[in-house]
Design an enzyme around this catalytic site. Structure first.
Site, short mmCIF file in Angstrom:
data_model
loop_
_atom_site.label_atom_id
_atom_site.label_comp_id
_atom_site.label_asym_id
_atom_site.label_seq_id
_atom_site.Cartn_x
_atom_site.Cartn_y
_atom_site.Cartn_z
N ASP A 161 -11.70 -8.61 2.07
CA ASP A 161 -10.07 -8.40 1.98
C ASP A 161 -9.83 -8.00 0.49
O ASP A 161 -10.62 -7.23 -0.08
CB ASP A 161 -9.48 -9.77 2.27
CG ASP A 161 -8.06 -9.65 2.48
OD1 ASP A 161 -7.47 -9.59 3.98
OD2 ASP A 161 -6.98 -9.91 1.83
N LYS A 210 -9.84 -18.17 6.32
CA LYS A 210 -9.75 -17.27 5.27
C LYS A 210 -10.09 -18.04 4.12
O LYS A 210 -9.91 -19.05 3.91
CB LYS A 210 -8.17 -16.74 5.16
CG LYS A 210 -8.10 -15.59 4.52
CD LYS A 210 -8.20 -14.41 5.39
CE LYS A 210 -7.99 -13.09 4.69
NZ LYS A 210 -7.94 -11.90 5.72
P1 NDP Z 1 -8.11 -3.49 -1.33
O1 NDP Z 1 -8.35 -4.36 -2.56
O2 NDP Z 1 -9.16 -2.40 -1.05
O3 NDP Z 1 -6.93 -2.67 -1.61
C1 NDP Z 1 -5.69 -3.18 -1.86
C2 NDP Z 1 -4.42 -2.08 -2.13
O4 NDP Z 1 -3.26 -2.71 -2.18
C3 NDP Z 1 -4.62 -1.82 -3.76
O5 NDP Z 1 -4.35 -0.43 -3.61
C4 NDP Z 1 -3.80 -2.46 -4.54
O6 NDP Z 1 -3.29 -1.81 -5.79
C5 NDP Z 1 -2.65 -2.89 -3.42
N1 NDP Z 1 -2.17 -4.09 -3.87
C6 NDP Z 1 -2.68 -5.41 -3.49
N2 NDP Z 1 -2.07 -6.26 -4.27
C7 NDP Z 1 -1.04 -5.88 -4.42
C8 NDP Z 1 0.62 -6.60 -4.90
N3 NDP Z 1 0.76 -7.75 -5.16
N4 NDP Z 1 1.33 -5.56 -5.11
C9 NDP Z 1 1.02 -4.26 -4.82
N5 NDP Z 1 0.17 -3.57 -4.66
C10 NDP Z 1 -0.74 -4.39 -4.29
O7 NDP Z 1 -7.73 -4.02 -0.11
P2 NDP Z 1 -7.77 -3.89 1.42
O8 NDP Z 1 -7.27 -2.40 1.49
O9 NDP Z 1 -8.90 -4.30 2.04
O10 NDP Z 1 -6.63 -4.78 2.02
C11 NDP Z 1 -5.16 -4.27 2.05
C12 NDP Z 1 -4.39 -5.17 2.96
O11 NDP Z 1 -4.94 -5.10 4.25
C13 NDP Z 1 -4.22 -6.61 2.78
O12 NDP Z 1 -3.13 -7.23 3.05
C14 NDP Z 1 -5.52 -7.17 3.52
O13 NDP Z 1 -5.14 -8.48 3.91
C15 NDP Z 1 -5.12 -6.41 4.85
N6 NDP Z 1 -6.43 -6.37 5.63
C16 NDP Z 1 -7.70 -5.76 5.34
C17 NDP Z 1 -8.59 -5.72 6.22
C18 NDP Z 1 -9.96 -5.22 5.85
O14 NDP Z 1 -10.72 -5.17 6.50
N7 NDP Z 1 -9.98 -4.84 4.72
C19 NDP Z 1 -8.34 -6.21 7.51
C20 NDP Z 1 -6.94 -6.41 7.72
C21 NDP Z 1 -6.06 -6.52 7.11
P3 NDP Z 1 -3.79 -2.59 -6.97
O15 NDP Z 1 -5.05 -1.54 -7.08
O16 NDP Z 1 -2.68 -1.98 -8.21
O17 NDP Z 1 -3.83 -3.98 -7.03
O1 2IT Z 2 -7.33 -9.63 7.40
C1 2IT Z 2 -8.42 -9.42 8.07
O2 2IT Z 2 -8.58 -9.30 9.37
C2 2IT Z 2 -9.71 -9.10 7.18
N1 2IT Z 2 -9.66 -9.13 6.06
C3 2IT Z 2 -11.08 -8.75 7.97
C4 2IT Z 2 -11.51 -10.32 8.38
C5 2IT Z 2 -12.98 -9.91 8.88
O3 2IT Z 2 -13.76 -10.89 9.12
O4 2IT Z 2 -13.32 -8.77 9.24
#
Ligand code: NDP
Ligand code: 2IT
Length: 447
Positions: free
Chosen positions: A167, A127
């Site tokens: 992420d 990561k």
């Molecule tokens: P994005 O940046 O697209 O969206 C993040 C969302 O979460 C936003 O709405 C943001 O709000 C909110 N958020 C982030 N930090 C905080 C915080 N400290 N407190 C409150 N709200 C918060 O990210 P993703 O949707 O890609 O990721 C969301 C989660 O999913 C993370 O935990 C990530 O690790 C996990 N994940 C993502 C994957 C992927 O493929 N993208 C795969 C697997 C897991 P704001 O705009 O106000 O910051």
């Molecule tokens: O937390 C996760 O699994 C991700 N942000 C996606 C990682 C990836 O390599 O697609």
């Protein structure tokens, strides 16, 4: 209580990684599950195997200088933790958020090792990220930051070495800037060095949707074990980013109704069901806030600034924003409101107390490393397409994703049964992931 053989291992993790609370939390949860494994198979406690799994193979920290629109020089810190490559090249996302520090990246990298193992695909775990805050930055600033970040990171990457993706704060736009810089520096069109690319330049269909869709498939299969489904259910999804949006889309497809989503400022309540076209327009095109959604929703929606989304009564909750966003207090509220299932779309969104309360109450609980594995699994499918210079249809790719998610669910359930805790997907995921990594590491000797 930790197993007595595991206690000194955890004490050592605390001593060697001071102040990294999220990392301690992630390690503790896995070690809690491993007592049962080493009681049954003592060889897994030999040759400091577990100690080695808790220590990253390599940790890189670097300076990221860039020039903002006013001509001022800005400095951020970049990270890449290459945690474990027993099963394949390091694989895992990059997070850009002002709160990112080494402890964040290490907890995410550690989780990624087991998650990637669970997918059954040939990917190790890693990561990275930066404390760069993209909010309020112009496109030019984001581009210059990404280019500077990649200028340093590039020397540590490669399709057989380490393959980042997105992420929090990193989506297709940022991956594009980073891929462009990597290509320029290496003079190679090495598609497989990053995933989450655009469809026109080596990306895979379904990667954008994969994490949310996969999480919904996982929860649907958990519900199936109790003769239930999403059909007719009221659902709440925290966050409004990539994972939340495609979770909302798939829930609606399966007949459920998502009545609330959020961002770090508050949540929006929309009893008619979230209007996904409007949400996508605001979040994906305009990069706006959920408050804007409530203002523009003609049918009417309520914005609750600073409110807690878990206070909204629902049958199913899908925390999809960030770590430790759902506390013991929130779990009590959800249980009181008779929540049936909780699926972690985010990484480690539920605190250990919340997880314990859900398990004690008999709530179907899908841990992040299993539930949100669809994103990285589809990244591995993107790597396959890049390696074979091929590109699959949406239908074929989604079918692969659904098959992988069902496989992860069934493997977690089977291992939970085998270890005498039927329905405990936390135990199932930790043990199933661990065994796959541990077997490869044992084969390699002391490495
Ligand atoms: P994005 O940046 O697209 O969206 C993040 C969302 O979460 C936003 O709405 C943001 O709000 C909110 N958020 C982030 N930090 C905080 C915080 N400290 N407190 C409150 N709200 C918060 O990210 P993703 O949707 O890609 O990721 C969301 C989660 O999913 C993370 O935990 C990530 O690790 C996990 N994940 C993502 C994957 C992927 O493929 N993208 C795969 C697997 C897991 P704001 O705009 O106000 O910051
Ligand atoms: O937390 C996760 O699994 C991700 N942000 C996606 C990682 C990836 O390599 O697609």
């Amino acid at each position: 209580m930790l197993d007595e053989k595991l206690e000194p291992i955890f004490a050592d993790v605390l001593r060697r990684n001071p102040g990294e609370e999220e990392f301690h939390q992630a390690v503790r949860e896995v070690l809690d599950s491993l007592g049962a494994v080493i009681a049954k198979h003592p060889h897994y406690a030999e040759d400091a195997l577990i100690e080695r799994i808790c220590e990253p193979e390599r940790q890189i920290i670097f300076r990221v200088p860039w020039v903002d629109d006013r001509g001022h020089v800005q400095i951020n810190r970049g990270f890449r933790v290459q945690f474990n490559s027993a099963l394949g090249p390091f694989k895992g996302g990059l997070r850009f958020h002002p709160t990112v520090y080494l402890g964040t990246v290490k907890f995410l990298g550690f989780e990624q090792v087991f998650k990637n193992a669970l997918t059954g695909m040939p990917i190790g775990g890693g990561k990275g990220g930066s404390d760069f805050d993209p909010k309020g930055r112009s496109t030019g600033e984001v581009m210059r930051f990404c280019q500077s970040f990649m200028t340093e990171l590039s020397r540590h990457l490669g399709e057989y070495t380490d393959v980042p993706a997105g992420d929090i704060g990193v989506g297709q736009r940022e991956i594009g800037y980073m891929f462009g810089q990597y290509k320029r520096m290496s003079n190679r069109y090495e598609s497989g060095v990053l995933t989450g690319k655009g469809l026109a330049w080596g990306g895979s269909r379904v990667r954008t949707e994969a994490t949310g869709y996969g999480a919904v498939y996982f929860v649907e299969r958990m519900l199936g074990t109790r003769g239930q489904s999403f059909d007719g259910k009221k659902v709440i999804v925290s966050g409004a980013g990539n994972v939340a949006i495609y979770t909302i889309e798939k829930v609606a497809e399966l007949g459920g109704k998502v009545v609330a989503c959020s961002d770090s400022n508050g949540y929006v309540l929309d009893e008619a069901g979230i209007d996904l076209d409007l949400l996508k327009e605001i979040k994906e095109k305009r990069r706006g806030r959920v408050e804007d959604y409530a203002k523009q929703r003609r049918a009417g929606a309520t914005y609750v600034p600073g409110g807690c989304i878990w206070d909204v009564p629902a049958d199913i909750a899908m925390p999809s924003a960030t770590q430790n966003e759902l506390t013991g207090r929130d779990a009590r509220t959800l249980v009181k409101n008779k929540v049936l299932a909780v699926g972690e779309g985010a990484n480690m969104p539920c605190t250990p107390e919340a997880v314990r309360l859900f398990l004690e109450a008999g709530v179907l609980f899908g841990p992040g490393k299993a539930t949100n594995a669809g994103g990285v699994a589809t990244s591995a499918l993107e790597m396959q397409q890049n390696a074979s210079r091929d590109s699959w249809t949406f239908e074929a790719t989604e079918e692969r994703l659904a098959g992988i998610m069902n496989g992860i669910h069934d493997r977690c359930a089977e291992v939970a049964d085998e270890y005498g805790s039927p329905g405990n997907y936390v135990l199932g995921a930790n043990i199933a992931g661990f065994i796959r990594v541990a077997e490869a590491m044992r084969a390699f000797g002391v490495v």
